[in-house]
Write a protein that holds these residues in place. Structure first.
Motif, PDB file in Angstrom:
ATOM      1  N   PHE A  26       0.848  -1.019   0.102  1.00 24.91           N
ATOM      2  CA  PHE A  26       0.082  -0.026  -0.069  1.00 24.91           C
ATOM      3  C   PHE A  26       0.784   1.222   0.212  1.00 24.91           C
ATOM      4  N   THR A  27       1.907   1.372   0.552  1.00 26.88           N
ATOM      5  CA  THR A  27       3.001   2.434   0.889  1.00 26.88           C
ATOM      6  C   THR A  27       3.317   2.713  -0.776  1.00 26.88           C
ATOM      7  N   LEU A  31       2.652   5.985  -3.107  1.00 26.35           N
ATOM      8  CA  LEU A  31       3.739   6.767  -3.768  1.00 26.35           C
ATOM      9  C   LEU A  31       3.716   6.869  -5.181  1.00 26.35           C
ATOM     10  N   LEU A  32       3.246   5.850  -5.608  1.00 24.92           N
ATOM     11  CA  LEU A  32       3.169   5.793  -7.232  1.00 24.92           C
ATOM     12  C   LEU A  32       2.091   6.596  -7.935  1.00 24.92           C
ATOM     13  N   LEU A 172      -3.182   5.646   4.377  1.00 25.81           N
ATOM     14  CA  LEU A 172      -3.165   6.982   3.519  1.00 25.81           C
ATOM     15  C   LEU A 172      -3.339   7.963   4.692  1.00 25.81           C
ATOM     16  N   SER A 173      -4.241   7.856   5.678  1.00 24.20           N
ATOM     17  CA  SER A 173      -4.578   8.895   6.613  1.00 24.20           C
ATOM     18  C   SER A 173      -3.335   9.233   7.738  1.00 24.20           C
ATOM     19  N   ILE A 174      -2.385   8.172   7.871  1.00 29.18           N
ATOM     20  CA  ILE A 174      -1.188   8.430   8.452  1.00 29.18           C
ATOM     21  C   ILE A 174      -0.155   9.194   7.431  1.00 29.18           C
ATOM     22  N   LYS A 175      -0.231   8.589   6.314  1.00 29.72           N
ATOM     23  CA  LYS A 175       0.653   9.422   5.093  1.00 29.72           C
ATOM     24  C   LYS A 175       0.490  10.846   4.799  1.00 29.72           C
ATOM     25  N   VAL A 176      -0.678  11.331   4.439  1.00 25.86           N
ATOM     26  CA  VAL A 176      -1.099  12.254   4.070  1.00 25.86           C
ATOM     27  C   VAL A 176      -0.649  13.578   4.905  1.00 25.86           C
ATOM     28  N   PRO A 177      -0.721  13.564   6.328  1.00 22.82           N
ATOM     29  CA  PRO A 177      -0.134  14.619   6.984  1.00 22.82           C
ATOM     30  C   PRO A 177       1.097  15.043   6.828  1.00 22.82           C
TER      31      PRO A 177
END
Length: 234
Positions: A26-27, A31-32, A172-177
């Protein structure tokens, strides 16, 4: 009574490996696809979680929420009155990271994934009535329908993807910030960002500095979600 395996002795079993591999995949996918339209609906739901966190912080500190917006350009705003402003401001970034961790942990079990999907659907339904623009209304309706379809597929067909959908939204919710902090405070300076506003009332640190601090806390939420997820699956 089962004692939690806090030391992660014997890690990693099949479920733990699947958990880590799925998060890794998912990571890479995030990114892609970050700059593509395919990820836009899911990025907007993280904006919803960001703004909803402002609203929750406002209500918890005895304020009133007058309205919420989520915009097609992946921005948003929450209009509040009263409450404790210095708690409401950081609640957006930190709250979305917290909800991301909660969703990731919920994905480790089908029952908790169902609860998370139902809770997210309920939150979208409630916000539908205080939404101030049609982008947010459409997002609420669209994701309620989307979650309902995923739920039906989970219960009535062989397409068992509810846990993966919850895990993806959580990741995604952790990555977006982190991405938003970089975009708003490092690659370009957005003076209306939450961190810049927070620096005005807490001038001991610049807006960029507060952004970095919040980004580090967000990373800690990610680490905690990985560790606790492995503990749950041990």
């Amino acid at each position: 009574m089962v004692t939690p395996n806090w030391e992660l002795r014997g890690c990693c079993n099949r479920n733990q490996n699947a958990f880590l591999i799925t998060i890794g995949i998912f990571t890479v996918v995030i990114l892609l696809l970050w700059r593509t339209f395919l990820l836009t609906p899911f990025k907007l739901i993280t904006v919803f979680l960001h703004e909803a966190s402002h609203a929750v912080a406002c209500k918890l500190t005895c304020g009133d929420v007058e309205g919420m917006e989520v915009n097609a350009n992946e921005g948003g705003s929450t209009t509040t009155r009263g409450g404790i402003y210095w708690l409401i401001l950081p609640a957006g970034y930190l709250g979305s990271s917290f909800w991301g961790m909660a969703l990731i942990l919920s994905s480790t079990n089908l029952l908790t994934a169902r609860i998370a999907a139902g809770g997210l659907g309920l939150a979208l339904f409630i916000v539908l009535f205080i939404a101030k623009n049609w982008t947010l209304r459409g997002l609420c309706i669209g994701f309620i329908v989307f979650l309902a379809i995923i739920w039906v597929l989970q219960e009535l067909t062989t397409v068992k993807i509810l846990r993966y959908v919850i895990l993806f939204i959580g990741k995604l919710s952790i990555k977006v910030p982190s991405f938003n902090i970089y975009d708003d405070l490092i690659s370009r300076r957005v003076h209306s960002s939450d961190a810049e506003k927070f620096a005005e009332i807490c001038p001991c640190c610049t807006g960029c500095g507060w952004g970095v601090i919040w980004g580090m806390i967000s990373f800690m939420f990610l680490c905690a979600s990985l560790y606790l997820g492995l503990v749950i699956l041990s």
